[in-house]
Design a protein around this motif. Structure first.
Motif, PDB file in Angstrom:
ATOM      1  N   SER A   1       4.414   2.706  -4.041  1.00 36.44           N
ATOM      2  CA  SER A   1       3.087   2.591  -3.430  1.00 36.44           C
ATOM      3  C   SER A   1       2.059   2.178  -4.473  1.00 36.44           C
ATOM      4  CB  SER A   1       2.694   3.943  -2.842  1.00 36.44           C
ATOM      5  OG  SER A   1       1.301   3.998  -2.632  1.00 36.44           O
TER       6      SER A   1
ATOM      7  N   LEU B   1       0.825  -1.216   0.000  1.00 35.59           N
ATOM      8  CA  LEU B   1       0.000   0.000   0.000  1.00 35.59           C
ATOM      9  C   LEU B   1       0.858   1.266   0.000  1.00 35.59           C
ATOM     10  CD1 LEU B   1      -2.738  -1.044   2.569  1.00 35.59           C
ATOM     11  CD2 LEU B   1      -3.079  -0.632   0.136  1.00 35.59           C
ATOM     12  N   ALA B   2       1.760   1.365   0.964  1.00 34.95           N
ATOM     13  CA  ALA B   2       2.519   2.609   1.143  1.00 34.95           C
ATOM     14  C   ALA B   2       3.856   2.580   0.413  1.00 34.95           C
ATOM     15  CB  ALA B   2       2.753   2.865   2.630  1.00 34.95           C
ATOM     16  N   GLY B   3       4.281   1.391  -0.027  1.00 36.79           N
ATOM     17  CA  GLY B   3       5.637   1.260  -0.541  1.00 36.79           C
ATOM     18  C   GLY B   3       6.608   1.071   0.608  1.00 36.79           C
ATOM     19  N   ALA B   4       7.879   0.855   0.291  1.00 39.53           N
ATOM     20  CA  ALA B   4       8.873   0.658   1.339  1.00 39.53           C
ATOM     21  C   ALA B   4      10.248   0.942   0.773  1.00 39.53           C
ATOM     22  CB  ALA B   4       8.819  -0.763   1.885  1.00 39.53           C
ATOM     23  N   LYS B   5      11.169   1.202   1.683  1.00 39.43           N
ATOM     24  CA  LYS B   5      12.555   1.488   1.285  1.00 39.43           C
ATOM     25  C   LYS B   5      13.429   0.407   1.880  1.00 39.43           C
ATOM     26  CE  LYS B   5      15.889   4.583   0.141  1.00 39.43           C
ATOM     27  NZ  LYS B   5      16.955   3.573   0.100  1.00 39.43           N
TER      28      LYS B   5
END
Lengths: 248, 390
Positions: free
Chosen positions: B346, B327-331
């Motif tokens: 995302s 949903l939000a993406g990630a690093k």
């Protein structure tokens, strides 16, 4: 005379050189300054600029009469057959309507002020009408023509009659009452061009519904990984197309 | 002159060595993880009991711990008592640090004293009533805090014992990875837990959700670089890798691997999705369109993009991290040995909760992954809490 021209240009040069720092200081000439990033690439959650699909319902630019005429035109330019649905069902008229209601219709990216000289064909339209204005004028002239010739709106003609009218516009056999610098053929070319754009553009813009044209061509759309297929020559790509919004 | 420099070096070296030893203790304890890169605090921790903001532990006299004595520091680390007998909240892992030998805490104190003082006043206690009543922690300590020095298990080798000490002591892995009881006390076991909108995965020997399929070397590689053939660290674990584990010595990382790989399998993830054919079909289609380009049709990923097949993040009992990443993406973690830190975009704008649930169920049950199905309701809850948190 030669000396004058030279001294003038030198003066101009000096003046323009002097203007640079003034421009820089006053008009934020270098406002687009660079940003330096070190360590890691910046990242933030929920980042993204999602595409916005057009609303498929209603008309934003066309009057009901114009919309009916354009739907009839696109349905003759791209008739329904065993390959695809017709131009109307593919949303070509909706595509054109949204484009005319937007920046294309207002010629926002073009210079549209006088002088309006007659240009060469290769230069395209040179008059004072925006694309929206050309559609409005052209469709009214078309309605006038069909009422004169058939006492009907274009949409009420039989498919054969519609084809005959479109053929006349294309070949110059029919001359609509337009404006100097905007020929009947130019009007036809404009509609044909925009119809094709609506047929082949991403569904996001209102046309190419169900990616009908892409399925016909075998065009995979906004897919971006072909490693599994890169070595398969002369083999039709097996997967359905994907639109920018991710429909498949 | 040359003699003078030599003499200065001779005097300086033991002090330098002591300071380096203390600095290494701060790496093991991951002080920066909560107190910030400059140790000046101000990092908000969202706990189930409200917000706790980490204090300034630089030697600043007015806002840091510049007035503390070494004994004050030792008591804070090992007894959970701040200067003047003020009980600390157990978000400060003194329960774990209590295992540290006094000599290591003293070395850490030496190092902390040399850190640049930063003036940063922090309002630490922003917890909800009644948790904001600090004295309650005395009762908590009576119930859940049994300080004892670390005891070697004679039946295990030195690496195992060192590993247990690090995992249960300074590295405080259980602070995130162990389930907690009603009072927020660590129940032990490292079988995975939810915190701050992430699910810290199962570290037990479970073959589906745990580290059962990882070799010792792969585990060391993960802690050192943030990634290995199975997974890629993101979120709080990426921070833990960047600040702490990537800076640990090879022998300490190997010890952690030896200990973790010896953990018995935990309760598992609850088994595969049953009766989810519709979700599997819808998920397969979404996967093909939006995921396969990076993670591969075979789910094996690439040198940059993590695999989904056999990745424990995918097969946890809770899909909290997985749904969040989609949903939000990630690093991903960026370390000296693996500096790229690839990011996941995302997809919140592109898929509704039902579609997210379908694609998660699909990746959790494809390529020999086995994990429970994800419902659209679960995704809705995660999406809502992510939006209210960001």
């Amino acid at each position: 005379m030669h000396t004058d021209a030279r001294s003038l240009s030198r003066r101009r040069l000096l003046a323009s050189v002097a203007a640079v720092p003034i421009l820089a200081a006053t008009a934020d000439f270098f406002s687009a300054s660079g940003r330096s990033i070190s360590g890691q690439v910046p990242w933030s959650p929920f980042a993204g600029a999602p595409p916005r699909p057009v609303n498929p319902l209603g008309w934003y630019f066309f009057t009901p009469g114009e919309a009916a005429a354009v739907e009839a035109i696109v349905d003759r330019l791209i008739p329904a057959d065993h390959l695809t649905p017709g131009g109307k069902d593919c949303g070509c008229a909706v595509f054109i309507d949204r484009q005319l209601a937007g920046s294309f219709g207002q010629a926002n990216s073009l210079y549209t002020k006088a002088p309006f000289a007659v240009g060469l064909p290769i230069q395209g339209y040179q008059g004072d009408l925006t694309p929206a204005g050309r559609y409005r004028l052209g469709l009214r002239a078309l309605a006038d023509y069909t009422h004169g010739a058939y006492k009907k709106d274009f949409v009420q003609l039989s498919p054969a009659e519609q084809d005959a009218v479109l053929n006349g516009l294309d070949t110059g056999k029919i001359v609509l009452k337009l404006k100097p610098g905007f020929s009947t053929r130019e009007f036809f070319e404009l509609v044909l061009q925009n119809t094709m754009e609506g047929f082949f553009a991403d569904p996001l813009y209102g046309g190419n519904r169900g990616m009908a044209s892409w399925k016909m061509l075998g065009f995979p759309g906004a897919r971006y990984d072909y490693r599994d297929h890169i070595d398969k020559h002369n083999v039709r790509y097996p997967r359905d197309p994907v639109s920018i919004y991710g429909e498949a | 002159m040359r003699c003078f420099i030599l003499a200065a070096l001779l005097i300086a070296t033991p002090a330098f060595a002591a300071n380096e030893a203390g600095k290494y203790q701060s790496v093991l304890g991951d002080c920066e993880g909560c107190h910030g890169r400059n140790l000046a605090g101000g990092v908000a921790l969202a706990t189930p009991f409200g917000k706790l903001v980490t204090p300034n532990i630089t030697p600043d006299v007015a806002t840091g711990i510049g007035t503390w004595s070494q004994e004050d520091f030792r008591k804070a680390m090992k007894q959970g008592m701040g200067k003047g007998g003020k009980p600390l909240y157990p978000a400060m892992p003194y329960v774990n640090y209590a295992l540290m030998p006094d000599a290591d805490v003293a070395a850490l104190w030496t190092y902390i004293r040399t850190v640049k003082p930063v003036r940063n006043s922090v309002d630490v206690n922003q917890l909800k009533f009644p948790f904001n009543l600090r004295f309650l922690m005395r009762g908590w300590n009576l119930l859940f805090f049994k300080p004892a020095p670390f005891a070697n298990d004679a039946s295990k080798n030195a690496a195992w014992n060192r590993g247990e000490y690090l995992v249960e002591g300074p590295a405080h892995c259980g602070a995130c990875h162990s389930p907690r009881n009603f009072f927020g006390a660590d129940k032990g076991g490292l079988s995975g837990a939810s915190l701050q909108g992430w699910w810290a995965p199962d570290l037990t020997g479970d073959g589906r959700a745990g580290l059962g399929a990882w070799s010792n070397d792969e585990l060391v590689q993960y802690l050192q670089t943030g990634r290995n053939a199975h997974s890629l660290a993101s979120g709080p674990m990426a921070e833990a890798v960047e600040n702490s584990t990537s800076r640990m010595t090879d022998s300490d990382l190997n010890a952690i691997a030896v200990y973790l790989k010896d953990l018995p399998p935990g309760p598992g993830n609850g088994g595969g999705a049953t009766g989810a054919e519709a979700q599997m079909q819808a998920g397969a289609r979404i996967y093909q369109v939006s995921c396969a380009a990076c993670h591969g049709g075979d789910g094996k990923g690439s040198a940059i993009f993590p695999p989904l097949a056999g990745n424990p993040i995918v097969t946890q009992s809770s899909p909290e991290t997985l749904a969040r990443v989609v949903l939000a993406g990630a690093k991903g973690a960026a370390t000296v040995k693996s500096p790229t830190g690839p990011a996941m975009p995302s997809f919140a704008w592109r898929w509704n909760d039902e579609q997210v649930a379908a694609v998660l169920t699909y990746i959790r049950n494809n390529w020999r992954n086995v994990a429970p199905a994800v419902s659209a309701d679960t995704v809705t809850k995660i999406r809502t809490s992510l939006h209210s948190a960001s």
